[in-house]
Design a protein around this motif. Structure first.
Motif, PDB file in Angstrom:
ATOM      1  N   CYS A   1      47.120  39.788  40.977  1.00 58.16           N
ATOM      2  CA  CYS A   1      45.685  39.355  40.542  1.00 58.16           C
ATOM      3  C   CYS A   1      44.835  39.015  41.702  1.00 58.16           C
ATOM      4  O   CYS A   1      43.771  39.076  41.564  1.00 58.16           O
ATOM      5  CB  CYS A   1      45.854  38.040  39.921  1.00 58.16           C
TER       6      CYS A   1
ATOM      7  N   ARG B   1      43.626  42.111  42.942  1.00 59.34           N
ATOM      8  CA  ARG B   1      42.515  43.056  42.095  1.00 59.34           C
ATOM      9  C   ARG B   1      41.217  42.286  42.034  1.00 59.34           C
ATOM     10  O   ARG B   1      40.137  42.692  42.226  1.00 59.34           O
ATOM     11  CB  ARG B   1      42.999  42.784  40.470  1.00 59.34           C
TER      12      ARG B   1
ATOM     13  N   HIS C   1      37.843  43.766  43.083  1.00 57.76           N
ATOM     14  CA  HIS C   1      36.713  43.792  42.288  1.00 57.76           C
ATOM     15  C   HIS C   1      35.404  42.945  43.098  1.00 57.76           C
ATOM     16  O   HIS C   1      34.162  43.574  42.774  1.00 57.76           O
ATOM     17  CB  HIS C   1      36.902  42.685  41.020  1.00 57.76           C
TER      18      HIS C   1
ATOM     19  N   ASP D   1      37.113  49.268  41.429  1.00 57.60           N
ATOM     20  CA  ASP D   1      37.668  49.238  40.409  1.00 57.60           C
ATOM     21  C   ASP D   1      39.389  49.540  40.764  1.00 57.60           C
ATOM     22  O   ASP D   1      39.440  50.178  41.855  1.00 57.60           O
ATOM     23  CB  ASP D   1      37.594  50.269  39.062  1.00 57.60           C
ATOM     24  N   SER D   2      40.542  49.132  40.119  1.00 65.26           N
ATOM     25  CA  SER D   2      41.782  49.304  40.314  1.00 65.26           C
ATOM     26  C   SER D   2      42.611  49.478  38.880  1.00 65.26           C
ATOM     27  O   SER D   2      42.452  48.876  37.932  1.00 65.26           O
ATOM     28  CB  SER D   2      42.382  48.401  41.165  1.00 65.26           C
TER      29      SER D   2
ATOM     30  N   VAL E   1      49.081  50.425  43.362  1.00 63.41           N
ATOM     31  CA  VAL E   1      47.645  50.356  42.753  1.00 63.41           C
ATOM     32  C   VAL E   1      46.946  51.409  43.233  1.00 63.41           C
ATOM     33  O   VAL E   1      46.993  51.833  44.464  1.00 63.41           O
ATOM     34  CB  VAL E   1      47.105  48.899  43.449  1.00 63.41           C
TER      35      VAL E   1
ATOM     36  N   TRP F   1      45.421  42.475  34.602  1.00 65.67           N
ATOM     37  CA  TRP F   1      45.038  43.699  35.367  1.00 65.67           C
ATOM     38  C   TRP F   1      45.291  44.834  34.465  1.00 65.67           C
ATOM     39  O   TRP F   1      45.954  44.920  33.662  1.00 65.67           O
ATOM     40  CB  TRP F   1      45.893  43.821  36.541  1.00 65.67           C
TER      41      TRP F   1
END
Length: 786
Positions: free
Chosen positions: A552, A555, A559, A564-565, A583, A657
């Motif tokens: 988290c 990400r 972000h 993006d991922s 990722v 995610w």
């Protein structure tokens, strides 16, 4: 992405292995006695019957053998397997009652079929006798199945030997004293079969409550009877087809009788294989395929069958002239071929048993092909060389059919059943017997000594785990575990695959935990036993929370940087202890993503030299390692395009995610196996398993893989994964990791490299072409060193 883990052989050896081996000695001794009585009976009949009558007797006996082989599996083997697996006395009684119904109905049908076939070469008397005898054979196999299922092998051995003795005595009485000819010789089979009614399970017809046979039990037993009967029916066709076909060809009476007599002598290994199958089948039915117990059965077969084949194949003509009367002179030219075909047919019988024990019907198409190959070979041989060509074609066809079946067995159950077969000594014995053939007396002494030594070695055989040499030879199946590891593997499978954890002691559970670490399922096992593995379960929960927190945070940082991922996990499904966070970021954003995460991680960044432009390893202050990918690729070879991956990625199962859609997840798992590991371990099969249940997912993945240039490789990898999952669902043995074959491992590059060239990715195509062979060689060498 994950690396190859040590293989785990999922095949617990049972403590009843020794009982099976002891039972095998009794049953084999009985079958050898039965074989000796049958051969003696046939030899005497060659002198009491004229050539024409003996030919009718031999063909009729072949039909009875075929029917008896089917009856001996479709009835007693089903009953034995049901009794071995029965969880209550009532379940065992239901199985016995079902066997009675099948025996009576099957006897009527089989009797009619045998009579119809016999009418093509025999008169009304032998035809009627064969029909009745077939019915009695079917009816009395219930007695044999009851003894086999309760593993009363000593009593079963005495019953079978007594049946053969009664047949010989009654047959000689009918032929010599009453002059009934071939009709009397065949009628003795029915009288002898009726003697087994002494062990008819009358009590099972009484007792119980409700239905005589419950619908569920009835359906299951009918299915098993059909499956076992189909497999063994094809074995019986292999054993008797040539005996019947030769009578329908214009070979002439003496030549036909010589061939049939040669087959009766050369098929001695079939009796050994049948005896071993009877003795080992109940214990094998309680185990997964490819066990050390199966290896014991193979070794016991070869201990006896190879010397017998060598003796039969090298028998001098002078010895045969003493044993057989005039009219059988051609046997000396035929016995070498019939001995080889007998060894192969016995092997087919035994290998088929390994499939039957685990209810695996995949052998049926191979068996059917083998029968056709055998029939074609004997007919071509007949066309080219008469009766001698017929015999040569039979040996070639039988060996080809055996190899077809062995190849499938190794694919389905691994090569564990063929651990440590010694072939050097039998070859030396055969060479000695060939050298002594010109001196019949010396040959006879050597043949007797060879047979006696084989008998002693057979009786002294003990069940034992494979030695180090055997383990090396079965490296493809993983290291041979000890009994404790075997129990641990079974415990692990029950808990994480079948979701049915069973009571276990602390010592056994910690052994299972060690196996789970090697197969990537440590966390799943710990959560299945949260009380006994409390520390590990707590660690699982802590690491899983850390995993979620790390992903988290990563990400969110990406972000915030406008990147993006998508989280792609090629690791343990569900809670885990050692999982990494893989990722992927969009095209052109990999360097920016690395900078965004590096400021947070702060630790060293690692790159693998083959992937230095597409993957970086980052270590956050806590939690798992983050593997940042520029795309879904392995060793710098791109496979899945980022455009499709990001277009369909959505949060799943309440996680915050984005993850790939099911079709993309399935392709990632299979591509990981094809392009990097060349195998699938237990944790990966657990992740793939639910994806295989939806045909829309597999079909969508198939279309996408074809567009990405690896459609054929996808099909092969999917087939491998599906077969492994289905076998594990059936409780069968699956050597793990499930390895992709060399043709599949090389073929994916042959298919994918031109696709990259067509897209203008010359560098990636060159990399894939250059690395594929070294990768396959390295993985194969690592497997051999495991």
């Amino acid at each position: 992405m994950t690396s190859v883990r040590p293989s785990v052989a999922l095949d617990p050896a049972r403590p009843d292995d020794g009982a099976a081996v002891r039972g095998a000695r009794w049953v084999t001794a009985a079958w050898l006695a039965v074989g000796a009585l049958n051969y003696g009976y046939a030899l005497v009949l060659t002198r009491l019957l004229d050539v024409g009558a003996f030919s009718t007797f031999a063909a009729g006996q072949g039909l009875l053998l075929c029917a008896a082989t089917v009856a001996a599996v479709a009835i007693p083997w089903v009953l034995a397997q049901a009794m071995a697996r029965a969880t209550s006395p009532e379940a065992a009684r239901e199985a016995i009652r079902f066997a009675m119904v099948v025996a009576a109905a099957g006897g009527v049908v089989a009797g009619g079929i045998v009579a119809a076939v016999a009418a093509q070469f025999a008169t009304a008397g032998p035809v009627a006798v064969l029909g009745v005898a077939t019915f009695l054979v079917f009816l009395t196999r219930v007695s044999a199945g009851r003894l086999q299922g309760s593993e009363r092998m000593r009593t079963l051995s005495c019953a079978l030997t007594g049946e053969a003795a009664v047949k010989v005595l009654v047959g000689l009485l009918f032929v010599a004293a009453l002059g009934l000819g071939a009709t009397g010789a065949l009628a003795a089979f029915g009288v002898a079969a009726a003697s087994l009614l002494i062990w008819w399970p009358v009590r099972a017809m009484r007792g119980g409550t409700g239905r005589w046979i419950s619908p569920g039990t009835q359906h299951d037993l009918w299915r098993r009877a059909l499956q076992l009967g189909t497999v063994q029916g094809l074995v019986a066709m292999m054993a008797t087809l040539d005996l019947v076909v030769i009578t329908l060809l214009p070979a002439g009476g003496p030549a036909t009788a010589s061939y049939q007599a040669g087959v009766m002598v050369g098929r001695a290994p079939l009796f050994v294989a049948s005896a071993l199958s009877v003795a080992f089948f109940p214990a094998l039915s309680r185990q997964r395929g490819g066990t050390p117990l199966a290896a014991s059965a193979v070794r016991m077969y070869l201990i006896v069958a190879l010397p017998l084949t060598a003796v039969c194949a090298t028998a001098p003509g002078a010895v045969l002239h003493v044993v057989f009367p005039p009219g059988y002179e051609a046997m000396g030219r035929l016995l070498m071929f019939t001995a080889v075909s007998g060894l192969a047919v016995g092997g087919i019988n035994l290998v088929s048993t390994f499939f039957q024990a685990v209810n695996d019907q995949s052998c049926v198409p191979r068996q059917a092909i083998g029968v056709l190959v055998f029939l074609g070979a004997v007919l071509v041989g007949w066309r080219l060389g008469g009766v001698q060509g017929f015999a040569l074609g039979g040996s070639v066809g039988a060996v080809a059919a055996l190899l077809l079946l062995v190849h499938l067995l190794i694919r389905r159950q691994g090569s564990g059943a063929f651990a440590e077969p010694s072939l050097v000594e039998p070859l030396l014995v055969a060479c000695v017997l060939v050298a002594l053939r010109p001196v019949p007396v010396v040959w006879l002494v050597a043949a007797v000594a060879t047979s006696a030594l084989a008998a002693v070695r057979f009786l002294r055989h003990r069940a034992h785990p494979p030695t180090a040499r055997a383990s090396a030879r079965t490296a493809a199946d993983g290291p041979a575990p000890g009994a404790g590891d075997d129990d641990a593997v079974g415990l692990l499978l029950d808990a994480v695959w079948h979701h049915a954890p069973r009571p276990a002691g602390d010592e056994e559970l910690h052994r299972a935990l060690a196996v789970a670490r090697r197969s990537g399922t440590e966390g799943l096992l710990a959560l299945a036993y949260p009380g006994q593995l409390a520390e590990t379960a707590a660690e699982v929960r802590r690491r899983d929370a850390a995993f979620r927190d790390t992903v988290c945070r990563a990400r969110q940082r990406l972000h915030d940087a406008g990147i993006d991922s998508v989280l792609i996990k090629a690791d343990v499904p569900g809670p885990n202890l050692v999982g990494d966070a893989d990722v992927v970021v969009p095209d052109g954003r990999w360097a920016a993503a690395e900078r965004a995460l590096s400021s947070w991680c702060g630790g060293p960044r690692d790159r693998y030299w083959l992937e230095r432009r597409s993957k970086v390893f980052l270590r956050p202050p806590s939690g798992p390692e983050i593997h940042l990918h520029a795309c879904v690729s392995w060793f710098g070879v791109p496979v899945l395009p980022n455009s499709a991956l990001f277009a369909h990625a959505v949060p799943a199962d309440g996680r915050p995610w984005p993850e790939p859609r099911p079709a993309d997840r399935l392709r990632i798992w299979l591509a990981h196996a094809l392009f990097q590991n060349l195998s699938l371990d237990l944790s990966e099969l657990l992740a793939i398993r639910p994806l295989l249940e939806d045909e829309r997912v597999t079909e969508q993945a198939r279309r996408e893989a074809a567009r990405e240039g690896w459609g054929h490789a996808y099909e092969r990898a999917l087939r491998t994964a599906r077969e492994a999952v289905e076998r594990l669902d059936r409780g069968e043995r699956v050597p793990l990791p499930v390895r992709l074959t060399v043709p599949v491992s090389l073929g994916v590059a042959v298919e994918h490299t031109p696709h990259l060239l067509r897209q203008g990715r010359v560098g990636a195509a060159a990399r894939e072409a250059a690395l594929r062979i070294p990768l396959v060689v390295a993985k194969r060498r690592k497997k051999e060193d495991a």
